[in-house]
Design a protein around this motif. Structure first.
Motif, PDB file in Angstrom:
ATOM      1  N   ASP A   1      -9.789  -5.708  -0.313  1.00  0.00           N
ATOM      2  CA  ASP A   1     -10.017  -6.502  -1.521  1.00  0.00           C
ATOM      3  C   ASP A   1      -9.574  -5.656  -2.699  1.00  0.00           C
ATOM      4  O   ASP A   1      -9.753  -4.426  -2.690  1.00  0.00           O
ATOM      5  N   ARG A   2      -9.009  -6.286  -3.697  1.00  0.00           N
ATOM      6  CA  ARG A   2      -8.495  -5.510  -4.842  1.00  0.00           C
ATOM      7  C   ARG A   2      -8.536  -6.340  -6.107  1.00  0.00           C
ATOM      8  O   ARG A   2      -8.465  -7.567  -6.058  1.00  0.00           O
ATOM      9  N   SER A   3      -8.639  -5.646  -7.247  1.00  0.00           N
ATOM     10  CA  SER A   3      -8.555  -6.313  -8.535  1.00  0.00           C
ATOM     11  C   SER A   3      -7.094  -6.603  -8.852  1.00  0.00           C
ATOM     12  O   SER A   3      -6.181  -6.127  -8.168  1.00  0.00           O
ATOM     13  N   ASP A   4      -6.856  -7.401  -9.899  1.00  0.00           N
ATOM     14  CA  ASP A   4      -5.502  -7.818 -10.247  1.00  0.00           C
ATOM     15  C   ASP A   4      -4.553  -6.645 -10.475  1.00  0.00           C
ATOM     16  O   ASP A   4      -3.356  -6.770 -10.260  1.00  0.00           O
ATOM     17  N   PHE A   5      -5.067  -5.525 -10.937  1.00  0.00           N
ATOM     18  CA  PHE A   5      -4.199  -4.399 -11.276  1.00  0.00           C
ATOM     19  C   PHE A   5      -4.126  -3.357 -10.175  1.00  0.00           C
ATOM     20  O   PHE A   5      -3.464  -2.347 -10.330  1.00  0.00           O
ATOM     21  N   ALA A   6      -4.805  -3.591  -9.055  1.00  0.00           N
ATOM     22  CA  ALA A   6      -4.750  -2.670  -7.924  1.00  0.00           C
ATOM     23  C   ALA A   6      -3.650  -3.115  -6.964  1.00  0.00           C
ATOM     24  O   ALA A   6      -3.881  -3.317  -5.780  1.00  0.00           O
ATOM     25  N   LEU A   7      -2.451  -3.278  -7.501  1.00  0.00           N
ATOM     26  CA  LEU A   7      -1.276  -3.658  -6.727  1.00  0.00           C
ATOM     27  C   LEU A   7      -0.350  -2.445  -6.666  1.00  0.00           C
ATOM     28  O   LEU A   7      -0.799  -1.322  -6.848  1.00  0.00           O
ATOM     29  N   VAL A   8       0.916  -2.657  -6.381  1.00  0.00           N
ATOM     30  CA  VAL A   8       1.858  -1.538  -6.364  1.00  0.00           C
ATOM     31  C   VAL A   8       3.022  -1.836  -7.295  1.00  0.00           C
ATOM     32  O   VAL A   8       3.433  -2.996  -7.464  1.00  0.00           O
ATOM     33  N   ALA A   9       3.558  -0.771  -7.897  1.00  0.00           N
ATOM     34  CA  ALA A   9       4.792  -0.914  -8.662  1.00  0.00           C
ATOM     35  C   ALA A   9       5.864  -1.396  -7.696  1.00  0.00           C
ATOM     36  O   ALA A   9       5.951  -0.922  -6.563  1.00  0.00           O
ATOM     37  N   CYS A  10       6.657  -2.362  -8.134  1.00  0.00           N
ATOM     38  CA  CYS A  10       7.643  -2.950  -7.225  1.00  0.00           C
ATOM     39  C   CYS A  10       8.665  -1.929  -6.724  1.00  0.00           C
ATOM     40  O   CYS A  10       9.249  -2.120  -5.663  1.00  0.00           O
ATOM     41  N   ASP A  11       8.868  -0.836  -7.460  1.00  0.00           N
ATOM     42  CA  ASP A  11       9.793   0.203  -6.996  1.00  0.00           C
ATOM     43  C   ASP A  11       9.061   1.379  -6.358  1.00  0.00           C
ATOM     44  O   ASP A  11       9.632   2.446  -6.180  1.00  0.00           O
ATOM     45  N   ALA A  12       7.792   1.175  -5.970  1.00  0.00           N
ATOM     46  CA  ALA A  12       7.023   2.242  -5.322  1.00  0.00           C
ATOM     47  C   ALA A  12       7.602   2.542  -3.946  1.00  0.00           C
ATOM     48  O   ALA A  12       8.192   1.668  -3.312  1.00  0.00           O
ATOM     49  N   PRO A  13       7.421   3.775  -3.465  1.00  0.00           N
ATOM     50  CA  PRO A  13       7.918   4.103  -2.123  1.00  0.00           C
ATOM     51  C   PRO A  13       7.277   3.238  -1.045  1.00  0.00           C
ATOM     52  O   PRO A  13       6.137   2.779  -1.198  1.00  0.00           O
ATOM     53  N   ALA A  14       8.009   3.011   0.036  1.00  0.00           N
ATOM     54  CA  ALA A  14       7.484   2.249   1.173  1.00  0.00           C
ATOM     55  C   ALA A  14       6.191   2.895   1.655  1.00  0.00           C
ATOM     56  O   ALA A  14       6.066   4.124   1.685  1.00  0.00           O
ATOM     57  N   GLY A  15       5.220   2.063   2.011  1.00  0.00           N
ATOM     58  CA  GLY A  15       3.931   2.574   2.478  1.00  0.00           C
ATOM     59  C   GLY A  15       2.886   2.665   1.397  1.00  0.00           C
ATOM     60  O   GLY A  15       1.718   2.915   1.683  1.00  0.00           O
ATOM     61  N   SER A  16       3.285   2.446   0.121  1.00  0.00           N
ATOM     62  CA  SER A  16       2.312   2.476  -0.983  1.00  0.00           C
ATOM     63  C   SER A  16       1.436   1.233  -0.915  1.00  0.00           C
ATOM     64  O   SER A  16       1.926   0.135  -0.700  1.00  0.00           O
ATOM     65  N   ASN A  17       0.122   1.416  -1.075  1.00  0.00           N
ATOM     66  CA  ASN A  17      -0.745   0.238  -1.178  1.00  0.00           C
ATOM     67  C   ASN A  17      -1.591   0.264  -2.445  1.00  0.00           C
ATOM     68  O   ASN A  17      -2.428  -0.600  -2.644  1.00  0.00           O
TER      69      ASN A  17
END
Length: 192
Positions: free
Chosen positions: A55-71
């Motif tokens: 479960d995560r808040s709206d801002f607990a996402l990943v930058a679209c250019d984040a390295p693979a495996g980032s959560n």
């Protein structure tokens, strides 16, 4: 740009000086001020097999250019007037126990005004960790504050939380920089 909403808006109750603008009602925002939180970079839903963030808040996402495996990416969030914005990643939704919650404020432009600071190849990641044992409530949970000095490739473990730093992106602008993490929760492990 992705703009995400957060429920509830407030006005500045501490300002008692005279104002040329009309009196604001409960929850009203002055003209020209933001009414919902925004970020200056694109955020994406993470695509991580076996992701333990349930479960995560709206801002607990990943930058679209984040390295693979980032959560989880820690980014700069511009909150509306009178609001604080929290980045929360949780091992389970609702009141399920045992569970772990990681809470941070985000990336801020001035040292001392926020919690996470990026400086070149390193970052100071400050956050609060909450651990709920089986049947625990907010009154009986364990709560600890942490400040980790990290660089890409580092792995940090505190009780039920373990994370690997997959990327530290310093663009020279706090609004577009980000700290990218691969977070693992194990709520069966106590937070001492």
């Amino acid at each position: 740009m992705l703009a995400l909403g957060l429920a509830g808006c407030g006005d500045d109750a501490g300002d008692t000086g005279a104002s040329a603008s009309p009196t604001l009602g409960e929850g009203e925002i002055p003209d020209g001020e933001p009414t919902e939180p925004t970020v200056a970079i694109d955020l994406c839903e993470p695509d991580v097999e076996g992701d333990t963030i349930g479960d995560r808040s709206d801002f607990a996402l990943v930058a679209c250019d984040a390295p693979a495996g980032s959560n989880l990416s820690i980014v700069h969030v511009t909150p509306p007037a009178g609001q604080d914005v929290a980045v929360q990643a949780r091992s389970a939704a609702g009141d399920a126990t045992p569970r772990v919650t990681l809470q941070a404020t985000g990336l801020w432009p001035d040292v001392g005004t926020g919690v996470t600071v990026i400086d070149g190849d390193t970052a100071t990641f400050e956050y609060t960790l909450f651990w709920y044992a089986e049947g625990a409530t907010t009154e009986t949970r364990v709560e600890r504050d942490f400040a980790d000095e990290v660089a890409a490739g580092d792995t940090v473990t505190h009780g039920p939380l373990s994370y690997e730093v997959l990327g530290v992106t310093d663009t020279g602008d706090p609004e577009t920089s980000h700290l990218d993490l691969a977070v693992t929760f194990d709520p069966a492990v106590p937070l001492e």
